[in-house]
Design a protein around this motif. Sequence first.
Motif, mmCIF file in Angstrom:
data_model
loop_
_atom_site.group_PDB
_atom_site.id
_atom_site.type_symbol
_atom_site.label_atom_id
_atom_site.label_comp_id
_atom_site.label_asym_id
_atom_site.label_seq_id
_atom_site.Cartn_x
_atom_site.Cartn_y
_atom_site.Cartn_z
ATOM 1 N N ILE A 114 0.843 -1.195 0.000
ATOM 2 C CA ILE A 114 0.000 0.000 0.000
ATOM 3 C C ILE A 114 0.882 1.250 0.000
ATOM 4 O O ILE A 114 0.651 2.191 -0.762
ATOM 5 C CB ILE A 114 -0.958 0.012 1.216
ATOM 6 C CG1 ILE A 114 -1.925 -1.164 1.142
ATOM 7 C CG2 ILE A 114 -1.687 1.339 1.334
ATOM 8 C CD1 ILE A 114 -2.791 -1.193 -0.091
ATOM 9 N N GLU A 115 1.901 1.260 0.839
ATOM 10 C CA GLU A 115 2.799 2.420 0.908
ATOM 11 C C GLU A 115 3.510 2.639 -0.429
ATOM 12 O O GLU A 115 3.631 3.762 -0.907
ATOM 13 C CB GLU A 115 3.817 2.246 2.036
ATOM 14 C CG GLU A 115 4.682 3.457 2.271
ATOM 15 C CD GLU A 115 3.892 4.709 2.629
ATOM 16 O OE1 GLU A 115 4.359 5.807 2.277
ATOM 17 O OE2 GLU A 115 2.811 4.590 3.240
ATOM 18 N N SER A 116 3.935 1.559 -1.068
ATOM 19 C CA SER A 116 4.599 1.654 -2.366
ATOM 20 C C SER A 116 3.657 2.241 -3.414
ATOM 21 O O SER A 116 4.057 3.083 -4.228
ATOM 22 C CB SER A 116 5.072 0.267 -2.803
ATOM 23 O OG SER A 116 5.550 0.297 -4.117
ATOM 24 N N MET A 117 2.407 1.811 -3.385
ATOM 25 C CA MET A 117 1.427 2.332 -4.345
ATOM 26 C C MET A 117 1.196 3.824 -4.109
ATOM 27 O O MET A 117 1.116 4.605 -5.063
ATOM 28 C CB MET A 117 0.118 1.543 -4.241
ATOM 29 C CG MET A 117 0.260 0.111 -4.742
ATOM 30 S SD MET A 117 -1.160 -0.927 -4.375
ATOM 31 C CE MET A 117 -2.339 -0.339 -5.572
ATOM 32 N N ARG A 118 1.115 4.223 -2.862
ATOM 33 C CA ARG A 118 0.898 5.644 -2.546
ATOM 34 C C ARG A 118 2.093 6.479 -2.984
ATOM 35 O O ARG A 118 1.923 7.565 -3.528
ATOM 36 C CB ARG A 118 0.636 5.811 -1.051
ATOM 37 C CG ARG A 118 -0.737 5.383 -0.653
ATOM 38 C CD ARG A 118 -1.024 5.721 0.782
ATOM 39 N NE ARG A 118 -2.395 5.380 1.097
ATOM 40 C CZ ARG A 118 -2.781 4.820 2.237
ATOM 41 N NH1 ARG A 118 -1.899 4.566 3.181
ATOM 42 N NH2 ARG A 118 -4.050 4.548 2.438
ATOM 43 N N LEU A 119 3.303 5.974 -2.744
ATOM 44 C CA LEU A 119 4.513 6.714 -3.137
ATOM 45 C C LEU A 119 4.595 6.889 -4.651
ATOM 46 O O LEU A 119 5.146 7.873 -5.137
ATOM 47 C CB LEU A 119 5.768 6.010 -2.623
ATOM 48 C CG LEU A 119 5.995 6.072 -1.117
ATOM 49 C CD1 LEU A 119 7.177 5.197 -0.713
ATOM 50 C CD2 LEU A 119 6.227 7.514 -0.669
ATOM 51 N N ARG A 120 4.060 5.929 -5.390
ATOM 52 C CA ARG A 120 4.069 6.024 -6.853
ATOM 53 C C ARG A 120 2.894 6.836 -7.383
ATOM 54 O O ARG A 120 2.737 6.982 -8.583
ATOM 55 C CB ARG A 120 4.054 4.627 -7.469
ATOM 56 C CG ARG A 120 5.393 3.903 -7.295
ATOM 57 C CD ARG A 120 5.393 2.568 -7.971
ATOM 58 N NE ARG A 120 4.629 1.643 -7.135
ATOM 59 C CZ ARG A 120 3.950 0.606 -7.580
ATOM 60 N NH1 ARG A 120 3.923 0.322 -8.848
ATOM 61 N NH2 ARG A 120 3.292 -0.166 -6.761
ATOM 62 N N GLY A 121 2.061 7.348 -6.471
ATOM 63 C CA GLY A 121 0.947 8.193 -6.876
ATOM 64 C C GLY A 121 -0.271 7.440 -7.355
ATOM 65 O O GLY A 121 -1.151 8.026 -7.995
ATOM 66 N N VAL A 122 -0.354 6.151 -7.063
ATOM 67 C CA VAL A 122 -1.532 5.378 -7.466
ATOM 68 C C VAL A 122 -2.708 5.840 -6.613
ATOM 69 O O VAL A 122 -2.629 5.823 -5.381
ATOM 70 C CB VAL A 122 -1.290 3.858 -7.285
ATOM 71 C CG1 VAL A 122 -2.545 3.074 -7.616
ATOM 72 C CG2 VAL A 122 -0.102 3.409 -8.118
ATOM 73 N N PRO A 123 -3.804 6.283 -7.244
ATOM 74 C CA PRO A 123 -4.946 6.774 -6.454
ATOM 75 C C PRO A 123 -5.588 5.646 -5.636
ATOM 76 O O PRO A 123 -5.574 4.484 -6.047
ATOM 77 C CB PRO A 123 -5.910 7.310 -7.506
ATOM 78 C CG PRO A 123 -5.479 6.713 -8.799
ATOM 79 C CD PRO A 123 -4.035 6.353 -8.671
#
Length: 136
Positions: A114-123
Amino acid sequence: MLAIGRAQQGGHAHFAPGEIGGLIRKVNASTGELEPSPDRNIKRWIAKLVDAGLLGQPSTVECLVLPFQMIDSDIKRSPHPCPVHGHTLSWTADGWIDPEALWDDAREEFQRMIESMRLRGVPDEAWQDTKPFRGL
């Protein structure tokens, strides 16, 4: 069925000495009466169930161990270790495991994802279907 009905944490189903033999009776050929099955018969049956994958290899006449994949997720939790094996670990074909540690690992991996997705800007909407897993 005896193990499933009595299994505690780790799939351990504890029985008093001679208890399984008393529950699985045999007919005395001389008298025709029911009597407890001797431990040697119980050990032979346990070995057959282990070979069939229905019991874990560490099973004894005093503790039947269900394999990890057969343990119900709602199984009773016990703060006390198995009196025969001395722990609450689960049995797999690879040996003893700690299922609680597996859940901890899964939780940590999910949080990293989840953190990786947020860091990559995934909504957030892109991973909405993962919300049921947040309780891990």
